[in-house]
Design an enzyme around this catalytic site. Structure first.
Site, PDB file in Angstrom:
ATOM      1  CD1 TRP A 281      34.842  33.323  39.921  1.00 24.68           C
ATOM      2  CD2 TRP A 281      33.831  34.460  41.334  1.00 24.68           C
ATOM      3  NE1 TRP A 281      35.236  34.630  39.433  1.00 24.68           N
ATOM      4  CE2 TRP A 281      34.560  35.417  40.365  1.00 24.68           C
ATOM      5  CE3 TRP A 281      33.159  35.218  42.360  1.00 24.68           C
ATOM      6  CZ2 TRP A 281      34.663  36.609  40.646  1.00 24.68           C
ATOM      7  CZ3 TRP A 281      33.220  36.496  42.574  1.00 24.68           C
ATOM      8  CH2 TRP A 281      33.924  37.280  41.759  1.00 24.68           C
ATOM      9  CB  CYS A 316      37.328  39.310  36.945  1.00 25.46           C
ATOM     10  SG  CYS A 316      38.062  38.522  35.646  1.00 25.46           S
ATOM     11  CG  HIS A 375      41.925  39.448  38.390  1.00 27.83           C
ATOM     12  ND1 HIS A 375      40.475  39.375  38.339  1.00 27.83           N
ATOM     13  CD2 HIS A 375      42.161  40.405  39.290  1.00 27.83           C
ATOM     14  CE1 HIS A 375      40.005  40.281  39.060  1.00 27.83           C
ATOM     15  NE2 HIS A 375      41.073  40.843  39.479  1.00 27.83           N
ATOM     16  CG  ASP A 398      40.443  44.138  41.102  1.00 26.74           C
ATOM     17  OD1 ASP A 398      39.109  44.043  40.540  1.00 26.74           O
ATOM     18  OD2 ASP A 398      41.389  43.173  40.967  1.00 26.74           O
ATOM     19  CG  ASN A 438      56.211  41.554  40.638  1.00 21.16           C
ATOM     20  OD1 ASN A 438      56.983  41.212  39.852  1.00 21.16           O
ATOM     21  ND2 ASN A 438      55.798  42.646  40.714  1.00 21.16           N
ATOM     22  CD  GLU A 492      62.545  40.095  38.022  1.00 21.55           C
ATOM     23  OE1 GLU A 492      61.513  39.355  38.398  1.00 21.55           O
ATOM     24  OE2 GLU A 492      63.571  39.698  37.963  1.00 21.55           O
ATOM     25  CE1 TYR A 562      38.406  35.221  36.102  1.00 23.51           C
ATOM     26  CE2 TYR A 562      36.280  33.974  36.241  1.00 23.51           C
ATOM     27  CZ  TYR A 562      36.942  35.146  36.511  1.00 23.51           C
ATOM     28  OH  TYR A 562      36.474  36.064  37.059  1.00 23.51           O
TER      29      TYR A 562
END
Length: 733
Positions: A281, A316, A375, A398, A438, A492, A562
């Protein structure tokens, strides 16, 4: 201990060494005798196997029925839990009353029946669901045709196949023959398989589609690019099996999609395990290829296999693209998802702490958490028998190396349903995924006396939008509601409280009290900015009170990765504003192309931070926004015929829009089913000059296809182009 004894010691409880390589082999003996064969008796007088036919051509029913006809591979490829046909030719007609034979499948070096690495397949009168078996469906002269069915829980990999015949004196077995090797894959079409997906359109998309769309950019300026997954290309299936070998994954675990996807998430990145791609990166790619230059996964995976060392470089979307190829190739339904404003919560407290100096600028020493503009990760579809009912389905996995999980850089599979409801106690890595979508953004002023004051909390910024490619189309599908309830809904709050109960969030780490809302509102807009052109920023102030106010404002423009990490400040502007009672004021700040062009990064992303102090009340107003510059595109043309097996001309064009010369320009071109990935170098492209590159290829797949191009150079990257083409079938002779 001597080296001879240590070589044969397998450690305490183990009598057999680990069986963790699909490529390693031990041949089964061709003859297993129970004592001596009497003189005058020849084993050749008994049933002998002359030939085995696997019906493994692309048009044969084995490959068509198992949806493996797209693989560019001349071996038999079948999906588990589903029957397929083979034919055995003997030296004489087979008599079921006195002849006894069976088919055997073997994988790895130390085959054991109880581990599923040695599979004797009995000849049975009727096949039973969920079990290995072989049924005679036809006897003709000296040939026998069998319908063979594998178990839906069988190991996924490349098996060696033998035929064993019983005689009164022992077993005669066929010799090792690589031509009869059989690949067995996960089967989303089989109800008993853990990856069963019941929607045919979704199976077409998430298993069989070899071209995808990956979304990037910024939430108010979403960009997309096509990615060639190429899971059916020559050699890719073998690379996927090699990746599991490289991880030294025990063969007995390779039938479990939870384990396979977890191993994949660790192995696609090279951190700590010599995996597929090195992440970078820092904008310096002199030892490899810039992440934005890749057009798909095939080049990366084939280079990894041939060099047997990690490929440089990825970010990513590259990790996600290659991981998607790995999953789809093995038969696990998978998709790439993009989360806009994705939190990388370094201290796992479900809040992103942005520390400000007293003048309103960001304190980069204290600010450890980062918010990524976007991402990309993957979702894989599977049952989760290790979790309570209801948490199967899409699992977040991931492979971008962000955080350590059980001693390795990997993440998932985490149940998306569990993340949505805040049940972050369920494995694997659900708290990290929960935080990505979140977290709260908390602005804190770090005073000179060491105290911290909370200036504001933004609970709606993170996980603003989560998207994936639509089924059967190239458009964008919003899947935010699969990860979180709508902001402000009772559900939520409940999900958040559940996550807190499971310890996903620590108490707010600031002694400060939230300040009351200011009388003055501030916002700003950045006009649509084209690479190489000037643009302006408009800042607005609204005084909602009957007081007079003076405001000291500060605008900072930064080149950012980013990932939200700042590289350099290219713009600094301070100005004062006087606001009368109930008044509204606009300030315009021009940004010149020369200010940002010299330091641009991979993604051409600019980040603006405006802070303002109301001098009379000492209130601090802070707002931040990112923009992605509009970048020129590569033009692809196919002027002539587009027919399988015939020459097809592809023309690639690019015009340099900048006022400076581009140096060391590489253009990459790819089209799964049309051509192997290619690249061409142009030493320089002068301002407003167009370069053209012509290639001739012979498509081998008919139907709708895509050509994908990318360009990278010393100063300009993330330039793409694509073209949809429809390839006609070869006219029948």
């Amino acid at each position: 201990m001597s080296s001879e004894t240590s070589a044969t010691t397998f450690g305490g409880r183990r009598s057999v060494p680990p069986n963790n390589s699909n490529a390693a082999e031990d041949d089964l003996p061709t003859v297993e005798l129970q004592g001596l064969v009497p003189r005058g008796i020849s084993l050749q007088d008994y049933l002998n196997v002359m030939n085995v036919h696997l019906f493994k051509e692309r048009w044969d029913s084995n490959k068509v029925d198992h949806h493996t006809d797209k693989y560019d591979n001349n071996k038999l490829i079948v999906r588990r839990g589903q029957s397929f046909h083979i034919q055995i030719d003997f030296n004489r007609p087979y008599n079921p009353n006195r002849d006894l034979f069976r088919v055997e499948y073997v994988i790895g070096r130390y085959p054991q029946e109880n581990k599923g690495t040695y599979i004797p397949v009995p000849v049975v009168p009727e096949l039973q669901r969920g079990k290995w078996g072989a049924k005679v469906v036809m006897r003709e002269d000296r040939s026998v045709r069998l319908s063979v069915q594998s178990s839906p829980e069988c190991i996924v990999g490349k098996f060696r196949m033998y035929v064993a015949v019983w005689t009164p004196y022992g077993i005669i077995r066929t010799r090792r023959n690589p031509e009869t090797d059989t690949y067995i894959l996960f089967n989303p079409w089989c109800e008993e398989d853990a990856v069963y997906l019941d929607d045919e359109r979704e199976r077409e998309e998430y298993v069989l589609n070899d071209i995808g769309v990956i979304f990037h950019g910024e939430v108010k300026d979403i960009k997309n690019r096509s990615w060639s997954y190429g899971q059916f290309e020559d050699g890719i299936l073998d690379v996927c099996l090699y990746i599991m070998d490289k991880a030294e994954m025990d063969l007995s675990g390779r039938g479990n999609p939870i384990k396979v996807s977890r191993v994949g998430s660790a192995m696609i990145n090279a951190k700590d395990d010599e995996g597929v791609i090195v992440g970078s990166w820092d904008n310096i790619y002199s030892y490899g290829i810039a992440p934005s230059a890749w057009t798909g996964s095939v080049d990366i995976l084939l280079e990894y296999r041939s060099s047997e060392s990690p490929v440089r470089y990825g970010q990513c979307w590259v990790f996600a693209g290659v991981f998607n190829t790995f999953l789809r190739c093995l038969g696990i339904p998978a998709r790439v998802v993009t989360n806009y404003f994705s939190a990388h919560d370094n201290d796992a407290n479900l809040q992103m702490d942005v520390f400000l100096e007293e003048d309103g600028s960001v304190n980069s020493k204290l600010t450890k958490d980062s918010v990524w503009n976007y991402h990309c990760w993957n979702e894989a579809w599977m049952k989760r028998p290790d979790l309570p009912v209801g948490f199967g389905g899409w699992q977040a996995v991931d492979s971008t190396p962000q955080e350590n999980s059980d001693g390795m850089y990997r993440c998932g599979p985490a149940s998306v349903q569990a993340v949505k409801h805040g049940h972050v106690c369920f494995q694997f890595d659900a708290p990290f995924v929960f935080a990505e979508v979140n977290s709260d953004l908390v602005y804190i002023t770090a005073k000179k006396d060491g105290t911290h004051v909370v200036e504001g909390v933004d609970s709606t910024h993170i996980g603003k939008l989560i998207v994936t490619k639509q089924v059967g189309r190239d458009g964008m599908q919003d899947i935010t509601d699969t990860y979180k309830f709508q902001e402000g809904q009772e559900e939520e709050r409940l999900a958040l409280e559940t996550a807190l109960m499971y310890g996903a969030k620590k108490a707010i780490s600031t002694e400060g009290i939230l300040k009351p809302r200011s009388d003055v509102d501030m916002d700003f807009e950045v006009e649509n900015a084209v690479l190489g052109k000037d643009f302006k920023i408009t800042i607005t102030f609204q005084n909602n009170s009957s007081n007079h106010y003076t405001i000291s404002a500060y605008l900072s423009g930064n080149i950012v990765f980013y990932t939200g990490v700042s590289k350099a400040e290219f713009k600094k502007e301070t100005f004062d504003v006087t606001l009368g009672p109930l008044s509204f004021k606009k300030e315009e700040v021009p940004v010149r192309a020369g200010e940002y062009l010299g330091q641009l990064l991979e993604q051409a992303s600019l980040h603006f931070f405006v802070t303002a102090r109301v001098n009379e009340t000492k209130d601090i107003l802070a707002k931040q926004k990112s923009i992605v510059l509009t970048i020129p595109r590569i033009i692809i043309k196919v002027p002539g015929a587009k027919v399988v097996g015939s020459d097809m001309v592809v023309i690639v064009e690019f015009t340099n829009p900048l006022t400076e010369t581009l140096q060391n320009v590489w253009i990459y071109l790819d089209g799964p089913g049309l051509m192997r990935p290619k690249r061409k170098m142009f030493r320089e492209i002068r301002p407003n000059t167009t370069v053209q590159w012509e290639e001739v290829c012979q498509p081998w797949v008919s139907g709708p296809r895509k050509l994908i191009a990318s360009m990278t150079s010393d100063t300009l990257r993330h330039v793409y182009g694509e073209l949809d083409v429809v390839i006609q079938r070869r006219p029948s002779e």
